[in-house]
Design a protein around this motif. Structure first.
Motif, mmCIF file in Angstrom:
data_model
loop_
_atom_site.group_PDB
_atom_site.id
_atom_site.type_symbol
_atom_site.label_atom_id
_atom_site.label_comp_id
_atom_site.label_asym_id
_atom_site.label_seq_id
_atom_site.Cartn_x
_atom_site.Cartn_y
_atom_site.Cartn_z
ATOM 1 N N TYR A 359 -5.420 2.663 2.712
ATOM 2 C CA TYR A 359 -4.033 3.171 2.278
ATOM 3 C C TYR A 359 -2.139 2.582 2.953
ATOM 4 C CZ TYR A 359 0.551 5.806 4.784
ATOM 5 O OH TYR A 359 1.167 6.100 4.837
ATOM 6 N N ALA A 360 -2.560 0.970 3.083
ATOM 7 C CA ALA A 360 -1.345 0.374 3.520
ATOM 8 C C ALA A 360 -1.421 -0.975 1.768
ATOM 9 C CB ALA A 360 -1.868 -1.063 4.405
ATOM 10 N N GLN A 361 -2.560 -1.098 1.444
ATOM 11 C CA GLN A 361 -2.201 -1.481 0.046
ATOM 12 C C GLN A 361 -1.425 -0.770 -0.387
ATOM 13 O OE1 GLN A 361 -2.576 -4.434 -0.274
ATOM 14 N NE2 GLN A 361 -3.153 -5.432 -1.996
ATOM 15 N N ASN A 362 -1.980 0.892 -0.922
ATOM 16 C CA ASN A 362 -1.261 1.519 -1.389
ATOM 17 C C ASN A 362 0.004 1.791 -0.995
ATOM 18 O OD1 ASN A 362 -3.767 2.237 -3.253
ATOM 19 N ND2 ASN A 362 -3.804 3.943 -1.949
ATOM 20 N N LEU A 363 0.464 1.670 0.213
ATOM 21 C CA LEU A 363 1.854 1.702 0.408
ATOM 22 C C LEU A 363 2.719 0.764 0.107
ATOM 23 C CD1 LEU A 363 3.577 3.703 1.878
ATOM 24 C CD2 LEU A 363 3.251 2.297 4.265
ATOM 25 N N ARG A 364 2.217 -0.238 -0.046
ATOM 26 C CA ARG A 364 3.053 -1.464 -0.466
ATOM 27 C C ARG A 364 3.281 -1.414 -1.813
ATOM 28 N NH1 ARG A 364 -1.636 -4.500 2.599
ATOM 29 N NH2 ARG A 364 -0.693 -5.084 5.165
ATOM 30 N N TYR A 365 2.640 -1.270 -2.736
ATOM 31 C CA TYR A 365 2.294 -1.040 -4.130
ATOM 32 C C TYR A 365 3.454 -0.538 -4.120
ATOM 33 C CZ TYR A 365 -1.613 -3.347 -5.982
ATOM 34 O OH TYR A 365 -2.664 -4.492 -5.894
ATOM 35 N N GLN A 366 3.269 1.032 -3.504
ATOM 36 C CA GLN A 366 4.459 2.674 -3.656
ATOM 37 C C GLN A 366 5.609 1.792 -2.954
ATOM 38 O OE1 GLN A 366 2.418 6.247 -3.456
ATOM 39 N NE2 GLN A 366 0.918 5.194 -2.860
ATOM 40 N N ARG A 367 6.090 0.997 -2.009
ATOM 41 C CA ARG A 367 7.760 0.911 -1.219
ATOM 42 C C ARG A 367 6.993 -0.731 -1.392
ATOM 43 N NH1 ARG A 367 10.169 4.636 1.725
ATOM 44 N NH2 ARG A 367 11.005 3.100 1.823
ATOM 45 N N PRO A 368 7.583 -1.083 -2.490
ATOM 46 C CA PRO A 368 7.821 -2.856 -2.321
ATOM 47 C C PRO A 368 8.889 -3.355 -1.307
ATOM 48 C CG PRO A 368 8.171 -2.080 -4.296
ATOM 49 C CD PRO A 368 7.797 -0.737 -3.997
ATOM 50 N N ASP A 369 9.896 -2.672 -1.113
ATOM 51 C CA ASP A 369 11.035 -2.748 0.144
ATOM 52 C C ASP A 369 10.415 -2.481 1.412
ATOM 53 O OD1 ASP A 369 10.319 -0.202 -0.333
ATOM 54 O OD2 ASP A 369 12.183 0.190 0.592
ATOM 55 N N LEU A 370 9.402 -2.041 2.132
ATOM 56 C CA LEU A 370 9.210 -2.622 3.378
ATOM 57 C C LEU A 370 8.327 -3.490 4.031
ATOM 58 C CD1 LEU A 370 7.742 1.630 3.964
ATOM 59 C CD2 LEU A 370 10.417 0.279 4.093
ATOM 60 N N ARG A 371 8.087 -4.150 4.497
ATOM 61 C CA ARG A 371 7.594 -5.327 5.376
ATOM 62 C C ARG A 371 6.637 -4.334 6.516
ATOM 63 N NH1 ARG A 371 11.680 -8.186 7.449
ATOM 64 N NH2 ARG A 371 12.200 -5.923 8.342
ATOM 65 N N ILE A 372 5.093 -4.305 5.841
ATOM 66 C CA ILE A 372 4.087 -3.487 6.225
ATOM 67 C C ILE A 372 3.190 -5.130 7.045
ATOM 68 C CG2 ILE A 372 2.248 -1.790 5.823
ATOM 69 C CD1 ILE A 372 4.135 -1.117 3.280
ATOM 70 N N LYS A 373 2.136 -4.868 8.013
ATOM 71 C CA LYS A 373 1.481 -5.664 8.329
ATOM 72 C C LYS A 373 0.292 -4.429 9.225
ATOM 73 C CE LYS A 373 2.355 -9.349 12.028
ATOM 74 N NZ LYS A 373 2.592 -9.837 12.935
ATOM 75 N N MET A 374 -0.557 -5.468 9.218
ATOM 76 C CA MET A 374 -1.988 -4.637 9.679
ATOM 77 C C MET A 374 -2.870 -6.227 10.953
ATOM 78 S SD MET A 374 -4.018 -2.212 6.857
ATOM 79 C CE MET A 374 -5.411 -1.752 8.393
ATOM 80 N N ALA A 375 -3.085 -5.518 11.700
ATOM 81 C CA ALA A 375 -4.143 -6.477 12.962
ATOM 82 C C ALA A 375 -5.256 -5.900 12.329
ATOM 83 C CB ALA A 375 -4.041 -5.707 13.834
ATOM 84 N N SER A 376 -6.134 -7.348 12.729
ATOM 85 C CA SER A 376 -7.357 -7.155 13.186
ATOM 86 C C SER A 376 -8.033 -6.126 12.917
ATOM 87 C CB SER A 376 -7.980 -9.131 13.439
ATOM 88 O OG SER A 376 -7.981 -9.467 12.263
ATOM 89 N N ALA A 377 -9.504 -5.567 12.815
ATOM 90 C CA ALA A 377 -10.196 -4.252 13.379
ATOM 91 C C ALA A 377 -11.073 -4.488 14.829
ATOM 92 C CB ALA A 377 -11.008 -4.180 12.152
ATOM 93 N N THR A 378 -9.428 -4.366 15.808
ATOM 94 C CA THR A 378 -10.293 -4.493 17.034
ATOM 95 C C THR A 378 -9.916 -3.364 17.009
ATOM 96 O OG1 THR A 378 -7.931 -5.732 17.580
ATOM 97 C CG2 THR A 378 -9.362 -7.332 17.376
ATOM 98 N N SER A 379 -10.166 -2.940 18.862
ATOM 99 C CA SER A 379 -9.652 -2.236 19.772
ATOM 100 C C SER A 379 -8.631 -1.046 19.106
ATOM 101 C CB SER A 379 -10.098 -1.454 21.029
ATOM 102 O OG SER A 379 -9.135 -2.537 21.770
ATOM 103 N N LEU A 380 -8.150 0.362 18.786
ATOM 104 C CA LEU A 380 -7.388 0.495 19.225
ATOM 105 C C LEU A 380 -6.450 0.070 20.542
ATOM 106 C CD1 LEU A 380 -7.829 4.611 18.101
ATOM 107 C CD2 LEU A 380 -7.056 3.034 16.756
ATOM 108 N N LYS A 381 -6.210 0.183 21.581
ATOM 109 C CA LYS A 381 -5.288 -0.556 22.264
ATOM 110 C C LYS A 381 -5.066 -2.233 22.732
ATOM 111 C CE LYS A 381 -5.398 -1.473 27.298
ATOM 112 N NZ LYS A 381 -5.963 -1.445 28.714
ATOM 113 N N ALA A 382 -5.821 -2.336 21.346
ATOM 114 C CA ALA A 382 -5.772 -4.106 21.204
ATOM 115 C C ALA A 382 -4.226 -3.691 20.077
ATOM 116 C CB ALA A 382 -7.144 -5.211 20.564
#
Length: 433
Positions: A359-382
């Motif tokens: 989802y994040a990668q597709n969004l980066r292709y579609q919206r190059p104006d946005l800065r999109i960040k993800m965390a590593s696959a830790t718990s939702l709380k983290a």
């Protein structure tokens, strides 16, 4: 623990955003004037700087980082202490003077060994601008006008003062230098130590002394303006006329000489009093003899020979701007707006993390104006804790339920409000700006 070398500073992520904003503004202004970017090496042959800057200057005598490489025989090399010499070398080496006259700019680190102080380090950064091919005063005025527009674009117009002087031509400077030395010789016991040394090596730099006692001696000293010929005076007066027409205020500073030997005719500095004592932020001038000097096989400094004549050359004018000092000034009087590291932070349940990445990668292709960040696959709380610290405007939450319903959960990080939206909502530019 190994630490950074004294005077060589890290520029951390919370600082680099300001650097990028500054560089963007400066690049946009230069583009409006038709100047082109050139990237230059940070290491050059030592002889390039000795010939261009002048062997009797403080830079060559005391401040250069020089070393021998591993060739046989070793070649003396130097980390660049300034950019003009390298730019001229590149223009000559690549025949850039053929055809349209080049107007160039470069940006990057320079290196000088001196006592580190606020806004002045051993590795520092400069913007350099060089305009080749025109001996007319309009080229001088254009560069000054461009810097004036930079101050406006940065919100600094009222914080900067322009100082001007003319150094004339080589023979005029030699005649003045002889008169200045004659005046100061019997008073040298009253000079500061640096000025005593310069009396026999580079006497014009005495005019630039910061010692009050030395400046008092210079009140009755000969004036450089009295030694300028008609052509030099006419050139300087036309520069002033252009600046008057453009509405750019300035002051004539008869003690402004610059620290490098290659300058002639117009020299200028932009100074501010908002950084403690009066500080120079940008400085430059005309250097009509440098191209011919570096083309010549004679490695002597042509300005140190009393009977020398200018080598046939290409006219040029340029300036350098210290970015550390400029950023200190911006921070003091017109700070840049703070910008978050990202616009959208995507939080994904570890079990469906792969779907979140897609989802994040597709969004980066579609919206190059946005800065999109993800965390590593830790718990939702983290992941949510990292989203809170990111400064993002929105956090997108994706778990199995969202995938089953083809929805995304969106949390407004300012209000805390959370809602469910169609997966394509963020990709729709009309719905999110």
């Amino acid at each position: 623990m190994i630490k950074a070398i004294k005077g060589f500073n890290d520029i951390l992520p919370n600082q680099s955003a300001q650097w990028l904003q500054l560089e963007k503004v400066l690049a946009e202004v230069m583009s409006r004037y038709g100047y082109q970017h050139i990237r230059l090496p940070i290491v050059e042959q030592t002889d390039l700087f000795a010939r261009a800057i002048g062997g009797a200057t403080d830079i060559v005598e005391k401040e250069m980082y020089s070393f021998a490489d591993k060739s046989d025989p070793p070649t003396p090399l130097t980390l660049r202490p300034e950019g003009t010499a390298g730019a001229v070398r590149a223009v000559i080496e690549h025949n850039l003077l053929r055809g349209d006259t080049p107007k160039l700019w470069y940006i990057g680190p320079m290196f000088r060994y001196e006592r580190p102080q606020k806004g002045r380090y051993r590795q520092f950064h400069q913007l350099g601008v060089e305009s080749f091919g025109s001996a007319l005063p309009d080229a001088d005025a254009e560069l000054i006008a461009m810097t004036h527009l930079m101050w406006q674009a940065l919100g600094l117009k009222d914080e900067m003062s322009l100082q001007l002087n003319s150094l004339g031509e080589i023979d005029e400077r030699h005649a003045y230098r002889d008169a200045l030395v004659a005046y100061l010789t019997d008073k040298q016991h009253l000079l500061d130590e640096d000025s005593k040394r310069r009396l026999t090596t580079n006497p014009l730099r005495i005019l630039d002394s910061k010692e009050a006692s030395t400046q008092a001696l210079l009140v009755d000293a000969p004036k450089l303006a009295d030694f300028l010929g008609e052509e030099s005076m006419a050139h300087f007066e036309q520069v002033q006329a252009y600046l008057d027409g453009l509405g750019i205020d300035y002051q004539i500073n008869p003690h402004l000489v610059r620290g490098l030997d290659y300058y002639n005719k117009t020299v200028f500095e932009w100074v501010t009093d908002k950084l403690g004592s009066q500080a120079t932020v940008c400085a430059g001038g005309r250097y009509d003899g440098l191209v011919g000097q570096l083309k010549s096989t004679d490695s002597r400094n042509h300005d140190s020979q009393a009977n020398s004549k200018p080598i046939q050359s290409e006219p040029a004018v340029g300036f350098a701007m210290g970015l550390e000092r400029l950023l200190l000034l911006i921070e003091a009087v017109a700070p840049f707006a703070e910008t978050a590291a990202c616009d959208v932070f995507i939080v994904t349940h570890p079990e469906v993390y792969s779907s979140g990445m897609i989802y994040a990668q597709n969004l980066r292709y579609q919206r190059p104006d946005l800065r999109i960040k993800m965390a590593s696959a830790t718990s939702l709380k983290a992941q949510m804790k990292k989203a809170d610290k990111s400064g993002a405007r929105l956090t997108v939450i994706i778990a199995q339920q969202e995938l089953d319903e083809q929805k995304i959960s969106i949390k407004n990080m300012q209000t805390g409000e959370q809602t469910s939206m169609n997966q394509n909502w963020l990709a729709d530019i009309e719905n999110f700006k």
